[in-house]
Design a protein around this motif. Structure first.
Motif, PDB file in Angstrom:
ATOM      1  N   GLY A  38       0.696  -1.175   0.018  1.00  0.00           N
ATOM      2  CA  GLY A  38       0.190   0.083  -0.164  1.00  0.00           C
ATOM      3  C   GLY A  38       1.123   1.200  -0.556  1.00  0.00           C
ATOM      4  N   ASP A  39       0.141   2.790  -0.219  1.00  0.00           N
ATOM      5  CA  ASP A  39       1.040   3.124   0.115  1.00  0.00           C
ATOM      6  C   ASP A  39       0.381   4.656   1.084  1.00  0.00           C
ATOM      7  OD1 ASP A  39      -1.951   4.124  -0.775  1.00  0.00           O
ATOM      8  OD2 ASP A  39      -1.374   4.262  -2.945  1.00  0.00           O
ATOM      9  N   TRP A  40       0.696   5.748   0.994  1.00  0.00           N
ATOM     10  CA  TRP A  40       0.438   6.697   2.437  1.00  0.00           C
ATOM     11  C   TRP A  40      -1.600   6.693   2.186  1.00  0.00           C
ATOM     12  CZ3 TRP A  40       2.941   8.146   6.712  1.00  0.00           C
ATOM     13  CH2 TRP A  40       4.196   8.043   6.390  1.00  0.00           C
ATOM     14  N   GLU A  41      -2.240   6.443   0.914  1.00  0.00           N
ATOM     15  CA  GLU A  41      -3.442   6.930   1.449  1.00  0.00           C
ATOM     16  C   GLU A  41      -4.178   5.410   1.727  1.00  0.00           C
ATOM     17  OE1 GLU A  41      -5.243   9.198   0.040  1.00  0.00           O
ATOM     18  OE2 GLU A  41      -3.987  10.548  -1.017  1.00  0.00           O
ATOM     19  N   ASP A  42      -3.700   4.382   1.268  1.00  0.00           N
ATOM     20  CA  ASP A  42      -4.110   3.109   1.616  1.00  0.00           C
ATOM     21  C   ASP A  42      -3.196   3.285   3.777  1.00  0.00           C
ATOM     22  OD1 ASP A  42      -4.791   2.107  -0.700  1.00  0.00           O
ATOM     23  OD2 ASP A  42      -2.238   1.413  -0.913  1.00  0.00           O
ATOM     24  N   ILE A  43      -2.407   3.648   3.734  1.00  0.00           N
ATOM     25  CA  ILE A  43      -2.114   3.824   5.506  1.00  0.00           C
ATOM     26  C   ILE A  43      -3.341   5.101   6.172  1.00  0.00           C
ATOM     27  CG2 ILE A  43      -1.100   4.930   6.751  1.00  0.00           C
ATOM     28  CD1 ILE A  43       0.453   4.275   5.301  1.00  0.00           C
ATOM     29  N   ALA A  44      -3.853   5.325   5.532  1.00  0.00           N
ATOM     30  CA  ALA A  44      -5.302   6.128   6.133  1.00  0.00           C
ATOM     31  C   ALA A  44      -6.453   5.798   5.682  1.00  0.00           C
ATOM     32  CB  ALA A  44      -4.997   7.558   4.890  1.00  0.00           C
ATOM     33  N   ARG A  45      -7.040   5.554   4.696  1.00  0.00           N
ATOM     34  CA  ARG A  45      -8.014   4.320   4.457  1.00  0.00           C
ATOM     35  C   ARG A  45      -7.858   3.067   5.748  1.00  0.00           C
ATOM     36  NH1 ARG A  45      -9.243   1.864   0.308  1.00  0.00           N
ATOM     37  NH2 ARG A  45     -11.451   2.145   0.386  1.00  0.00           N
ATOM     38  N   LEU A  46      -6.724   2.543   5.941  1.00  0.00           N
ATOM     39  CA  LEU A  46      -6.865   1.133   6.408  1.00  0.00           C
ATOM     40  C   LEU A  46      -7.025   1.563   8.198  1.00  0.00           C
ATOM     41  CD1 LEU A  46      -3.800  -0.795   5.055  1.00  0.00           C
ATOM     42  CD2 LEU A  46      -6.058  -1.559   5.577  1.00  0.00           C
ATOM     43  N   ASN A  47      -6.335   2.937   8.708  1.00  0.00           N
ATOM     44  CA  ASN A  47      -6.819   2.675   9.904  1.00  0.00           C
ATOM     45  C   ASN A  47      -8.363   3.608   9.520  1.00  0.00           C
ATOM     46  OD1 ASN A  47      -3.904   2.672  11.830  1.00  0.00           O
ATOM     47  ND2 ASN A  47      -3.245   4.055   9.912  1.00  0.00           N
ATOM     48  N   VAL A  48      -8.875   3.943   9.490  1.00  0.00           N
ATOM     49  CA  VAL A  48      -9.818   5.107   9.290  1.00  0.00           C
ATOM     50  C   VAL A  48     -10.903   3.473   8.733  1.00  0.00           C
ATOM     51  CG1 VAL A  48     -12.019   6.124   8.159  1.00  0.00           C
ATOM     52  CG2 VAL A  48      -9.604   7.068   8.586  1.00  0.00           C
ATOM     53  N   PHE A  49     -10.354   2.809   8.470  1.00  0.00           N
ATOM     54  CA  PHE A  49     -12.519   1.932   8.100  1.00  0.00           C
ATOM     55  C   PHE A  49     -11.532   0.480   8.823  1.00  0.00           C
ATOM     56  CE2 PHE A  49     -12.126   4.929   4.267  1.00  0.00           C
ATOM     57  CZ  PHE A  49     -13.935   4.556   4.551  1.00  0.00           C
ATOM     58  N   LEU A  50     -11.031  -0.292   8.776  1.00  0.00           N
ATOM     59  CA  LEU A  50     -10.910  -1.710   9.773  1.00  0.00           C
ATOM     60  C   LEU A  50     -11.617  -1.667  10.929  1.00  0.00           C
ATOM     61  CD1 LEU A  50      -6.623  -2.670   9.328  1.00  0.00           C
ATOM     62  CD2 LEU A  50      -9.050  -3.633   8.430  1.00  0.00           C
ATOM     63  N   ARG A  51     -12.051  -2.899  10.559  1.00  0.00           N
ATOM     64  CA  ARG A  51     -13.342  -2.814  11.962  1.00  0.00           C
ATOM     65  C   ARG A  51     -11.798  -3.964  13.363  1.00  0.00           C
ATOM     66  NH1 ARG A  51     -18.135  -2.748  12.021  1.00  0.00           N
ATOM     67  NH2 ARG A  51     -18.861  -4.711  12.504  1.00  0.00           N
ATOM     68  N   SER A  52     -11.341  -4.779  12.222  1.00  0.00           N
ATOM     69  CA  SER A  52     -10.659  -6.002  13.428  1.00  0.00           C
ATOM     70  C   SER A  52      -8.674  -6.059  13.593  1.00  0.00           C
ATOM     71  CB  SER A  52     -11.961  -7.666  13.358  1.00  0.00           C
ATOM     72  OG  SER A  52     -10.517  -8.113  12.418  1.00  0.00           O
ATOM     73  N   GLY A  53      -8.806  -5.055  12.637  1.00  0.00           N
ATOM     74  CA  GLY A  53      -7.716  -5.075  12.946  1.00  0.00           C
ATOM     75  C   GLY A  53      -6.670  -4.914  14.331  1.00  0.00           C
ATOM     76  N   GLU A  54      -5.330  -4.894  14.539  1.00  0.00           N
ATOM     77  CA  GLU A  54      -5.354  -4.222  15.104  1.00  0.00           C
ATOM     78  C   GLU A  54      -4.340  -2.632  15.176  1.00  0.00           C
ATOM     79  OE1 GLU A  54      -6.443  -5.156  18.614  1.00  0.00           O
ATOM     80  OE2 GLU A  54      -7.167  -6.377  17.620  1.00  0.00           O
ATOM     81  N   ARG A  55      -4.068  -2.042  14.693  1.00  0.00           N
ATOM     82  CA  ARG A  55      -3.084  -1.220  13.975  1.00  0.00           C
ATOM     83  C   ARG A  55      -2.877  -1.567  12.385  1.00  0.00           C
ATOM     84  NH1 ARG A  55      -0.371   1.089  18.082  1.00  0.00           N
ATOM     85  NH2 ARG A  55      -1.638  -0.324  19.689  1.00  0.00           N
ATOM     86  N   VAL A  56      -1.743  -0.438  12.289  1.00  0.00           N
ATOM     87  CA  VAL A  56      -1.136  -0.502  10.509  1.00  0.00           C
ATOM     88  C   VAL A  56      -0.159  -0.052  10.792  1.00  0.00           C
ATOM     89  CG1 VAL A  56      -1.421   0.454   8.435  1.00  0.00           C
ATOM     90  CG2 VAL A  56      -3.464   0.322   9.501  1.00  0.00           C
ATOM     91  N   LEU A  57       1.021  -0.737  10.295  1.00  0.00           N
ATOM     92  CA  LEU A  57       2.726  -0.996  10.716  1.00  0.00           C
ATOM     93  C   LEU A  57       2.851  -0.596   9.368  1.00  0.00           C
ATOM     94  CD1 LEU A  57       2.944  -3.322  13.353  1.00  0.00           C
ATOM     95  CD2 LEU A  57       2.509  -1.371  13.582  1.00  0.00           C
ATOM     96  N   ILE A  58       4.130  -0.253   9.093  1.00  0.00           N
ATOM     97  CA  ILE A  58       4.699   0.136   7.778  1.00  0.00           C
ATOM     98  C   ILE A  58       5.890  -0.553   8.242  1.00  0.00           C
ATOM     99  CG2 ILE A  58       6.232   1.338   6.280  1.00  0.00           C
ATOM    100  CD1 ILE A  58       4.423   3.909   7.400  1.00  0.00           C
ATOM    101  N   VAL A  59       6.335  -1.648   7.175  1.00  0.00           N
ATOM    102  CA  VAL A  59       7.280  -2.489   6.724  1.00  0.00           C
ATOM    103  C   VAL A  59       8.460  -1.413   6.370  1.00  0.00           C
ATOM    104  CG1 VAL A  59       8.723  -5.052   6.385  1.00  0.00           C
ATOM    105  CG2 VAL A  59       6.238  -4.616   7.071  1.00  0.00           C
ATOM    106  N   LEU A  60       9.824  -1.486   7.580  1.00  0.00           N
ATOM    107  CA  LEU A  60      11.535  -1.362   7.561  1.00  0.00           C
ATOM    108  C   LEU A  60      13.116  -2.207   6.735  1.00  0.00           C
ATOM    109  CD1 LEU A  60      10.798   2.089  10.080  1.00  0.00           C
ATOM    110  CD2 LEU A  60      10.202   1.088   7.283  1.00  0.00           C
ATOM    111  N   ALA A  61      11.878  -3.203   7.457  1.00  0.00           N
ATOM    112  CA  ALA A  61      13.578  -3.639   7.169  1.00  0.00           C
ATOM    113  C   ALA A  61      13.084  -5.365   7.716  1.00  0.00           C
ATOM    114  CB  ALA A  61      15.004  -3.683   7.046  1.00  0.00           C
ATOM    115  N   ARG A  62      13.969  -5.932   7.191  1.00  0.00           N
ATOM    116  CA  ARG A  62      13.854  -7.617   7.496  1.00  0.00           C
ATOM    117  C   ARG A  62      15.517  -8.227   7.449  1.00  0.00           C
ATOM    118  NH1 ARG A  62       8.881  -8.544   4.881  1.00  0.00           N
ATOM    119  NH2 ARG A  62       7.045  -9.193   7.128  1.00  0.00           N
ATOM    120  N   PHE A  63      16.510  -8.390   9.031  1.00  0.00           N
ATOM    121  CA  PHE A  63      17.333  -9.162   8.761  1.00  0.00           C
ATOM    122  C   PHE A  63      17.464 -10.099   9.640  1.00  0.00           C
ATOM    123  CE2 PHE A  63      17.400  -4.814  10.799  1.00  0.00           C
ATOM    124  CZ  PHE A  63      17.408  -5.578  11.842  1.00  0.00           C
ATOM    125  N   HIS A  64      18.390 -10.678   9.308  1.00  0.00           N
ATOM    126  CA  HIS A  64      19.517 -11.775   9.587  1.00  0.00           C
ATOM    127  C   HIS A  64      20.008 -11.658  11.454  1.00  0.00           C
ATOM    128  CE1 HIS A  64      19.734 -16.398  11.423  1.00  0.00           C
ATOM    129  NE2 HIS A  64      20.814 -16.023  11.742  1.00  0.00           N
TER     130      HIS A  64
END
Length: 391
Positions: A38-64
């Motif tokens: 998603g993009d920033w517009e999706d971040i806003a919409r998810l925070n406003v509309f999601l009924r049972s999700g707990e929060r919206v996180l941006i994934v910045l990195a994955r590493f070992h």
């Protein structure tokens, strides 16, 4: 951007259906988290509309990472200057499962030092300490089998904080769990056949209120703010656009029939107050009533309740007797669907009927069963709601 949505265990499929309705066709779930692009517009919409999700996180990195040095290096390599400023109030939130780095407090300290060092180097700040007086930025890190996932929390206060529940009452359901339970039932206020919704152990009113919000298409996050709006990196105006969309989607032409009752007058008083704060008070018929006396003149309906659990010493016996009597009440409504969330062991035995479906859920860290009792579906046009009564 990759976005992660933490979900209560057992509600993954329900939340994925919500995401699909918002236009996200791909939403794989893993370890209680659902990932979407998603993009920033999706971040806003998810925070406003999601009924049972707990929060919206941006994934910045994955590493070992097996050592603190590897953890530091992994965090330092993230371009924090694109997300944070030298004034950002950085809060660390971490967890570790089946990993070498198990000391979360120490790991969080190492991670934050790497973030500060990166910001100092890239923003050429000569400060020895950062003020951290600016916008709150919660940096999350989850270490699972030595694989680190780093996120930035766009939500702030969890998505269950709708804003309408301000008075305390015993053992309330989280709003996100309540919404997930409702979406797990056959309650469909947009369907061809109108069915009433009833909660006969409504407590402070969360289930009836969430049912009314669903029926009226009221976005759960339409009246609140989120952390990302204070960040320099977030485009301005995106939350306002999402809230405008939410306002346009509200249904003003429906009159859902929703009942909420409880044997406690205090509970009903609180429930009415919360419903008013949520803007749905005129759509819910609250009453002080014994669940065992519930009846309806309408043949079809949806009954969803979270009865007392009897967690305190000596209470389980009375709860077993209550569920036995309540089972008789339900069997007098053969064409209603019933859904019960309870931690009572052997619930089906006391209720007097085996569930058609059951699954494990967690409510405030208690392991619960969610029991579904399904009737035959009504034929189209067979029923039309005119009057409901609750004795």
């Amino acid at each position: 951007m990759k976005l992660l949505i933490p979900v209560a265990s057992g509600l993954e499929q329900t939340t994925k259906r919500q995401l699909f309705s918002l236009g996200f066709e791909k939403a794989p779930a893993d370890n209680g988290r659902i990932e979407v692009e998603g993009d920033w517009e999706d971040i806003a919409r998810l925070n406003v509309f999601l009924r049972s999700g707990e929060r919206v996180l941006i994934v910045l990195a994955r590493f070992h990472a097996l050592t603190f040095d590897e953890l530091y290096e992994g965090f330092y390599n993230i371009p924090w200057e694109n997300w944070l400023t030298v004034e950002s109030k950085i809060l660390m939130d971490g967890k570790s499962i089946l990993s070498t780095l198990a000391a979360i407090k120490a790991a969080g300290g190492v991670a934050k030092k790497a973030i500060i060092r990166r910001l100092a180097d890239k923003l050429r700040s000569m400060r020895k300490t950062f003020s951290e007086t600016g916008a709150r930025s919660v940096v999350g890190f989850s270490i699972f089998k030595d694989e680190v996932t780093v996120t930035l929390d766009t939500t702030g206060e969890g998505l269950h904080k709708r804003g309408y529940r301000s008075l305390a009452y015993s053992a309330p359901l989280k709003e996100t769990l309540a919404a997930g339970l409702i979406d797990s039932t056959f309650y469909n206020p947009d369907g061809d056949i109108e069915k009433p919704f009833a909660d006969v152990f409504c407590g402070s009113g969360t289930l009836p209120i969430e049912a009314a919000m669903k029926a009226l298409h009221i976005a759960p996050g339409g009246k609140r703010d989120f952390d990302f709006t204070a960040w320099d990196c977030a485009p301005k105006g995106i939350l306002e656009r999402a809230k405008t969309e939410a306002e346009d989607l509200k249904r003003r032409d429906v009159k859902p029939i929703i009942f909420g009752s409880d044997i406690s007058p205090e509970a009903i008083s609180i429930a009415k107050y919360h419903a008013k704060r949520a803007g749905v008070e005129k759509y819910i018929r609250f009453s002080v009533a014994d669940a065992r006396a519930f009846s309806s003149e309408t043949k079809y309906g949806v009954l969803l309740s979270n009865p007392p659990y009897g967690e305190r010493l000596g209470e389980e016996k009375s709860v077993r007797a209550l569920m036995s009597a309540f089972g008789k009440t339900y069997r007098a409504l053969p064409d209603w669907n019933a859904y019960i969330l309870t931690s009572l062991p052997d619930f089906e035995r006391y209720f007097g009927k085996s569930a058609n479906k059951k699954k494990k859920l967690f409510n405030a860290h208690l392991v619960c069963g969610f029991y579904s009792y399904l009737s035959k579906p009504p034929k189209l046009g067979q029923t039309r709601l005119e009057e409901q009564t609750t004795d």
